[in-house]
Design an enzyme around this catalytic site. Structure first.
Site, PDB file in Angstrom:
ATOM      1  CE  LYS A  17      -3.894   1.869   2.701  1.00 38.61           C
ATOM      2  NZ  LYS A  17      -4.698   1.635   3.932  1.00 38.61           N
ATOM      3  CB  SER A  30      -7.624   3.613   3.039  1.00 38.41           C
ATOM      4  OG  SER A  30      -6.960   2.854   4.040  1.00 38.41           O
ATOM      5  CB  SER A  85      -8.557   0.598   5.541  1.00 33.28           C
ATOM      6  OG  SER A  85      -9.174   1.845   5.726  1.00 33.28           O
TER       7      SER A  85
END
Length: 561
Positions: free
Chosen positions: A151, A224, A248
């Site tokens: 990420k 996210s 997320s």
């Protein structure tokens, strides 16, 4: 001078535009990204963009850019099988890195899932791993030759990270603790993945673009960790690393039909994930976790990270020995499963209810193995209200300033998550302490409620629907609740898929309130066709091993892999 290169990317719903300076900076970053991509890996033409299908899952196989061998490598293995194949010299790390890097850049052009792509570095690393294996006959670790995607905000030495805005973008000089552990275990890094502005949306929209759901590009891929979820779903990654402070990891995994694990906080290392940390950590700690294709890959990832004894470097980590899928049951009777059909605030949309009923009926067919109960919801509205304040104890000035510094517009979902904290402003130390006391009191009440329900695990929705239409990711209840009480949870796929618009309606009964009514309206007007439906399986705080023991028991009945 020849014009700088750009790569077409699907963008059915454009992101908001900022100042001229912001747009120029965005353009430069995107052109630099495009310059890293060989011409022979450019997928999309304007003709394709103009007539792109909603479902792009088959595009990597049909585009002609991957050889039969590369298709097999990216489609026929999970991370565990890849590690075994490389160790047995059935595949080389170079072959594997090449295949996944190529598929990742194809996936990016379909979904805007990447923030960075670095094939040459990956191949250099993979070649060194192959040479080591040839010379010594031994792998360097459990992930030898396994490609791992990361990420965007998680630091990798020599690569870009940001805190959810262009102005916070920086090149990191060293690996964070988690990345170093994975590198030492033999992982090959080849890309980083897109995340939302402020890193606090359940939709991944950033200055780099909007991540699309590969099952239906009119839907969000979640956030996210949405870039990871879309990439894994398109088989451009076999194992990705995300973070979860309100859903997320679990929500994007559910939106995209892959596995996602949020551990109890202080299980995985998160040191230096975002600078020195965030004020939210005063009351709500983030968790890290994998997105992948199988239960055993989640187990492999967790075993690999915890075997490195991360608590020796970060004493916040609780050194609980990992037994995972091999964890013995603590009792000899049936596994007690509580089904939370709704959270007391929002009844989930019809395909989610259908998935819950499917799972419940499957388990009820085995009464000697499973005792099925209804888990009554408890305090969801209070938990969600409190967690929204706890996210921003210092107020929202830092987020606003970062956007202003970069000439970046505040996206609608950023404004939404900041709303409660904006109205209240920065909290005093006493007010932060009050939030902590209220949180701990709620956790005690919730633990007592769980005990009274007498269940080992809870099965519940991962979201109010299968996924959400772009810019409608407002209702985090089903994931944020478990962050507030700090319980580990996993999103698992089901065979249930949303049908065409108008094919499925809510059952009898009135909405539970205005939010529930709004979610019904979103269902009525949205096009969710083809969206996968996942469920969430949850255990008590620090019962992560017991959660995996339960998964091992549920695996064959629910068709988990």
């Amino acid at each position: 001078m020849s014009p700088r290169k750009s790569i077409p990317v699907l963008e059915p719903v454009p992101i908001p535009r900022g100042t001229a300076e912001h747009e120029a900076a965005r353009k430069s970053i995107l052109e630099d990204f495009a310059a890293s991509i060989p011409d022979d890996l450019q997928l999309l033409s304007q003709d394709y963009l103009d007539a792109a299908p909603k479902n792009v899952l088959s595009a990597p196989r049909q585009c002609g850019l991957l050889s039969p061998e590369e298709l097999a490598i990216t489609e026929d293995y999970d991370a565990t099988a890849l590690a075994k194949a490389v160790a047995a010299r059935e595949l080389t790390a170079v072959q594997v890195a090449t295949a996944f890097a190529k598929r990742a850049i194809i996936a990016h052009q379909l979904t805007s899932c990447l923030s960075e792509w670095f094939l040459d570095e990956a191949l250099e690393r993979a070649a060194a791993l192959d040479a080591h294996l040839a010379a010594t006959g031994r792998t360097v670790g459990r992930l030898h030759g396994v490609p791992v995607s990361i990420k965007a905000h998680i630091p990798i030495a020599g690569h870009w990270s940001d805190g959810g805005s262009l102005s916070t973008r920086k090149r990191d000089e060293e690996d964070c603790q988690m990345v170093r552990i994975l590198r030492d275990a033999g992982a090959v890094f080849y890309c980083k993945t897109n995340q939302p502005q402020s890193v606090m949306h359940l939709e991944s929209t950033s200055y780099l673009g909007r991540v699309l759901n590969p099952y239906n590009t009119g839907l969000s891929a979640g956030g996210s960790t949405g870039g990871e979820a879309a990439l894994v779903a398109l088989r451009g990654s076999v194992l990705g690393v995300g973070t979860d402070i309100g859903g997320s990891v679990r929500a994007p995994a559910a939106f995209c039909g892959v596995y996602g694990f949020k551990a109890t906080t202080h299980t995985f290392p998160t040191k230096r994930f975002v600078g020195r940390g965030l004020p939210t950590e005063l009351n709500i700690m983030p968790s890290a976790g994998p997105l992948c294709h199988s239960l055993r890959d989640m187990d492999l990832f967790t075993a690999t990270v915890l075997a490195a004894k991360p608590y020796l470097e970060d004493p916040r980590i609780v050194p609980i020995p990992w037994t995972g899928l091999s964890t013995p049951r603590s009792s000899t009777g049936p596994l007690k499963i509580g089904f939370m059909m709704h959270d007391g605030v929002i009844t989930p949309q019809p395909p989610v209810t259908r998935a819950l009923e499917w799972a419940r009926s499957r388990l009820e067919e085995h009464p000697s193995r499973f005792e099925i109960k209804t888990f009554e919801p408890y305090g969801t509205a209070k938990a969600v209200r409190n967690i929204r304040l706890a996210y921003y104890p210092a107020g929202v000035g830092d987020v606003q300033q970062a956007l202003e510094d970069g000439g970046e517009p505040m996206y609608p979902l950023t404004e939404w998550i900041l709303r409660d904290a904006s109205a209240r402003g920065p909290l005093s130390a006493a007010e932060v302490f009050d939030l902590r006391c209220e949180r701990d009191e709620f956790r005690g009440e919730f633990a007592a409620h769980w005990t009274a329900q007498d269940v080992d695990l809870v099965i519940c929705p991962a979201f109010v629907g299968p996924a959400c239409v772009h810019e409608t990711a407002w209702y985090w209840n089903y994931t944020a609740l478990w962050n507030y009480v700090n319980c580990p949870g996993i999103s698992v796929p089901t065979p249930i898929v949303a049908g065409k618009k108008g094919e499925e309606e809510y059952g009898p009964g009135e909405p539970l309130g205005e939010e529930c009514r709004h979610v019904r309206e979103l269902w009525a007007v949205g096009d969710f066709e083809g969206a996968p439906v996942s469920l969430q399986i949850v255990a008590r705080k620090h019962h992560d091993n017991e959660l995996f023991a339960g998964l091992a028991a549920l695996k064959d009945v629910l068709g988990l892999v």
